[in-house]
Design a protein around this motif. Structure first.
Motif, PDB file in Angstrom:
ATOM      1  N   GLN A   1       4.660  -3.879  23.152  1.00 20.85           N
ATOM      2  CA  GLN A   1       3.644  -2.910  23.542  1.00 20.85           C
ATOM      3  C   GLN A   1       3.067  -3.270  24.915  1.00 20.85           C
ATOM      4  N   PRO A   2       2.971  -2.294  25.836  1.00 20.63           N
ATOM      5  CA  PRO A   2       2.313  -2.521  27.126  1.00 20.63           C
ATOM      6  C   PRO A   2       0.797  -2.486  26.965  1.00 20.63           C
ATOM      7  N   TRP A   3       0.102  -2.810  28.040  1.00 23.67           N
ATOM      8  CA  TRP A   3      -1.352  -2.910  27.969  1.00 23.67           C
ATOM      9  C   TRP A   3      -2.012  -1.601  27.584  1.00 23.67           C
ATOM     10  N   TYR A   4      -1.394  -0.479  28.012  1.00 19.63           N
ATOM     11  CA  TYR A   4      -2.054   0.800  27.736  1.00 19.63           C
ATOM     12  C   TYR A   4      -1.919   1.218  26.279  1.00 19.63           C
ATOM     13  N   ILE A   5      -1.027   0.593  25.523  1.00 23.23           N
ATOM     14  CA  ILE A   5      -0.997   0.841  24.084  1.00 23.23           C
ATOM     15  C   ILE A   5      -2.207   0.179  23.432  1.00 23.23           C
ATOM     16  N   HIS A   6      -2.579  -0.995  23.924  1.00 28.39           N
ATOM     17  CA  HIS A   6      -3.827  -1.599  23.450  1.00 28.39           C
ATOM     18  C   HIS A   6      -4.998  -0.654  23.709  1.00 28.39           C
ATOM     19  N   ALA A   7      -4.974  -0.007  24.858  1.00 25.95           N
ATOM     20  CA  ALA A   7      -6.078   0.883  25.218  1.00 25.95           C
ATOM     21  C   ALA A   7      -6.165   2.082  24.286  1.00 25.95           C
ATOM     22  N   LEU A   8      -5.034   2.466  23.686  1.00 22.03           N
ATOM     23  CA  LEU A   8      -5.065   3.600  22.766  1.00 22.03           C
ATOM     24  C   LEU A   8      -5.981   3.334  21.571  1.00 22.03           C
ATOM     25  N   TYR A   9      -6.191   2.065  21.281  1.00 23.77           N
ATOM     26  CA  TYR A   9      -7.043   1.725  20.148  1.00 23.77           C
ATOM     27  C   TYR A   9      -8.444   2.317  20.307  1.00 23.77           C
ATOM     28  N   THR A  10      -8.926   2.333  21.539  1.00 20.68           N
ATOM     29  CA  THR A  10     -10.256   2.883  21.768  1.00 20.68           C
ATOM     30  C   THR A  10     -10.297   4.381  21.482  1.00 20.68           C
ATOM     31  N   LEU A  11      -9.123   5.023  21.560  1.00 20.41           N
ATOM     32  CA  LEU A  11      -9.063   6.456  21.261  1.00 20.41           C
ATOM     33  C   LEU A  11      -9.049   6.729  19.760  1.00 20.41           C
ATOM     34  N   ILE A  12      -8.372   5.883  19.013  1.00 23.67           N
ATOM     35  CA  ILE A  12      -8.204   6.159  17.583  1.00 23.67           C
ATOM     36  C   ILE A  12      -9.256   5.482  16.713  1.00 23.67           C
ATOM     37  N   LYS A  13      -9.984   4.523  17.274  1.00 20.20           N
ATOM     38  CA  LYS A  13     -10.960   3.797  16.473  1.00 20.20           C
ATOM     39  C   LYS A  13     -11.966   4.705  15.777  1.00 20.20           C
ATOM     40  N   PRO A  14     -12.480   5.755  16.438  1.00 20.20           N
ATOM     41  CA  PRO A  14     -13.446   6.615  15.741  1.00 20.20           C
ATOM     42  C   PRO A  14     -12.868   7.345  14.528  1.00 20.20           C
ATOM     43  N   PHE A  15     -11.551   7.435  14.453  1.00 20.71           N
ATOM     44  CA  PHE A  15     -10.924   8.173  13.361  1.00 20.71           C
ATOM     45  C   PHE A  15     -10.549   7.281  12.181  1.00 20.71           C
ATOM     46  N   LEU A  16     -10.780   5.981  12.302  1.00 21.68           N
ATOM     47  CA  LEU A  16     -10.337   5.042  11.278  1.00 21.68           C
ATOM     48  C   LEU A  16     -11.458   4.697  10.311  1.00 21.68           C
ATOM     49  N   LYS A  17     -11.089   4.487   9.068  1.00 14.15           N
ATOM     50  CA  LYS A  17     -12.028   3.989   8.083  1.00 14.15           C
ATOM     51  C   LYS A  17     -12.218   2.479   8.284  1.00 14.15           C
ATOM     52  N   ASP A  18     -13.336   1.980   7.816  1.00 13.96           N
ATOM     53  CA  ASP A  18     -13.619   0.554   7.965  1.00 13.96           C
ATOM     54  C   ASP A  18     -12.553  -0.316   7.304  1.00 13.96           C
ATOM     55  N   LYS A  19     -12.029   0.144   6.155  1.00 10.80           N
ATOM     56  CA  LYS A  19     -11.070  -0.682   5.421  1.00 10.80           C
ATOM     57  C   LYS A  19      -9.666  -0.638   6.023  1.00 10.80           C
ATOM     58  N   THR A  20      -9.456   0.233   7.000  1.00  5.61           N
ATOM     59  CA  THR A  20      -8.097   0.400   7.536  1.00  5.61           C
ATOM     60  C   THR A  20      -7.937  -0.269   8.891  1.00  5.61           C
ATOM     61  N   ARG A  21      -8.271  -1.538   8.959  1.00  7.67           N
ATOM     62  CA  ARG A  21      -8.181  -2.268  10.227  1.00  7.67           C
ATOM     63  C   ARG A  21      -7.411  -3.568  10.094  1.00  7.67           C
ATOM     64  N   LYS A  22      -6.570  -3.669   9.095  1.00  5.99           N
ATOM     65  CA  LYS A  22      -5.957  -4.964   8.821  1.00  5.99           C
ATOM     66  C   LYS A  22      -4.443  -5.017   8.977  1.00  5.99           C
ATOM     67  N   ARG A  23      -3.760  -3.915   9.023  1.00  5.56           N
ATOM     68  CA  ARG A  23      -2.307  -3.979   8.850  1.00  5.56           C
ATOM     69  C   ARG A  23      -1.469  -3.491  10.006  1.00  5.56           C
ATOM     70  N   ILE A  24      -2.048  -3.279  11.162  1.00  2.00           N
ATOM     71  CA  ILE A  24      -1.211  -3.085  12.341  1.00  2.00           C
ATOM     72  C   ILE A  24      -1.231  -4.395  13.117  1.00  2.00           C
ATOM     73  N   PHE A  25      -0.056  -4.907  13.407  1.00  2.00           N
ATOM     74  CA  PHE A  25       0.100  -6.188  14.080  1.00  2.00           C
ATOM     75  C   PHE A  25       0.792  -5.973  15.423  1.00  2.00           C
ATOM     76  N   LEU A  26       0.283  -6.623  16.461  1.00  3.16           N
ATOM     77  CA  LEU A  26       0.876  -6.543  17.790  1.00  3.16           C
ATOM     78  C   LEU A  26       1.629  -7.833  18.075  1.00  3.16           C
ATOM     79  N   HIS A  27       2.940  -7.720  18.180  1.00  2.00           N
ATOM     80  CA  HIS A  27       3.798  -8.903  18.302  1.00  2.00           C
ATOM     81  C   HIS A  27       4.243  -9.178  19.731  1.00  2.00           C
TER      82      HIS A  27
END
Length: 354
Positions: A225-251
């Motif tokens: 993943q390039p740096w701008y994929i990390h930046a996408l997190y700021t876009l999707i964070k408002p749409f996520l539930k609190d419990k759904t933050r554990k299972r995407i891994f950046l390798h």
């Protein structure tokens, strides 16, 4: 004991036998080990399975505004499994499943593999589906992000192809219990391509997968993943539930951390695995059957990557679909590293689809 008592016992036995036959049918094809796994991990109890299903069905009358187009036992069961047999949560997921389809009618018109948009996405490898499962019985889905030709496939059609694929796969009871793994390879995914991932379409995807589909996602793995994929997190964070933050891994581009979670013998060579390169037409041929044709710009060979076991790296490159953009990952030799979580931010869970 009088005749009335015998009649009552007889009626109770008939009801018990009928319910037992239904439950036996619902568990048809499952191994004893999988049934036990469902009991331990999902709270599935065969003795009260009929009652659990009926409780969810009884809730349907509370939402006359939603068109529940399917309410049979087998269908409701997959929602119970997806929510570990919490009946209220299972009903909420079932309601959201149909509501999502009502709110996005255009997405589900001609929702079949031979729909032109879905067919193009499938032929281009969206998604890829490995024939074999991982060591936990989970199905592995692949996305090679750079192969998204935006002049050829809309993001909506790719999402439709993924949802249709999941609909087909979730018919398998083993997968209802064991779940799925998704690996996304971001090699060569350009900033221009990333700019098309707007908040609205990302929200649509998250609603379709996280909130409205009865599947267990055991992990979502980002590779290269390039740096701008990390930046996408700021876009999707408002749409996520609190419990759904554990299972995407950046390798990143070192796959040792991926192999600690998914064994290399379950993976194609693009991800440092021992299997041959993934043939992009594998899943499309499964869904399309005789209607499959290599109409896309990529040149698929007759080489079936899923059944060749001992190809050299040069032969693998020759047999891979030409022009398909492949992973740039590397695997360090020797034993897999077990890095301290604080030392390697790259493998920290970012988000989850549960």
């Amino acid at each position: 004991m009088g005749p009335i008592h015998w009649l009552i016992i007889h009626l109770k036995l008939r009801i018990w036998n009928r319910n037992f036959a239904k439950m036996t049918h619902l568990h048809a094809g499952l191994s004893p080990e999988t049934i036990e796994k469902a009991r331990l991990e999902l709270n599935e109890n065969p003795d009260v399975l009929h009652q659990d299903i009926q409780q969810v069905r009884d809730m349907i009358i509370t939402r006359p505004d939603i068109g529940f187009l399917r309410t049979d036992d087998a269908f409701i069961l997959r929602f119970l499994r997806a929510r570990k047999f919490h009946q209220t949560d299972a009903f909420r997921l079932l309601a959201q499943y149909f509501q999502y389809r009502q709110l996005n009618l255009d997405m589900f018109k001609n929702f079949k593999a031979d729909d032109p948009g879905i067919k193009r996405a499938l032929i281009d490898g969206f998604p890829g589906v490995l024939e074999n499962r991982d060591h936990y019985g989970r199905k592995i889905l692949l996305l090679f992000a750079a192969n998204w030709d935006q002049s050829r496939n809309s993001f909506i059609d790719i999402l439709r192809a993924i949802l249709l694929s999941l609909e087909v796969l979730i018919e398998d009871q083993e997968l209802q219990i064991n779940g799925f793994i998704l690996i996304i390879d971001w090699s060569n995914f350009s900033f221009k391509q990333a700019s098309k991932l707007t908040p609205s379409i990302l929200k649509l995807a998250i609603e379709g997968l996280q909130d409205s589909f009865p599947a267990r996602f055991g992990g979502v793995h980002f590779v290269n993943q390039p740096w701008y994929i990390h930046a996408l997190y700021t876009l999707i964070k408002p749409f996520l539930k609190d419990k759904t933050r554990k299972r995407i891994f950046l390798h990143g581009n070192n796959l040792n951390s991926l192999h600690q979670l998914i064994h290399p013998d379950c993976l194609p060579s693009e991800f440092g695995g021992t299997l041959p390169p993934y043939d992009m037409g594998t899943w499309a041929r499964t869904l399309l059957g005789p209607d499959y044709s290599d109409e896309n710009e990529y040149t698929h060979t007759s080489y079936n990557a899923m059944h060749v076991k001992h190809a050299s790296s040069n032969l693998e490159r020759e047999c891979s679909p030409k022009l398909m953009k492949r992973s740039q990952s590397v695997v360090e030799p020797g034993m897999l590293k077990h890095e301290d979580q604080n030392e390697n931010e790259n493998t920290q869970p970012l988000l989850a689809l549960d």
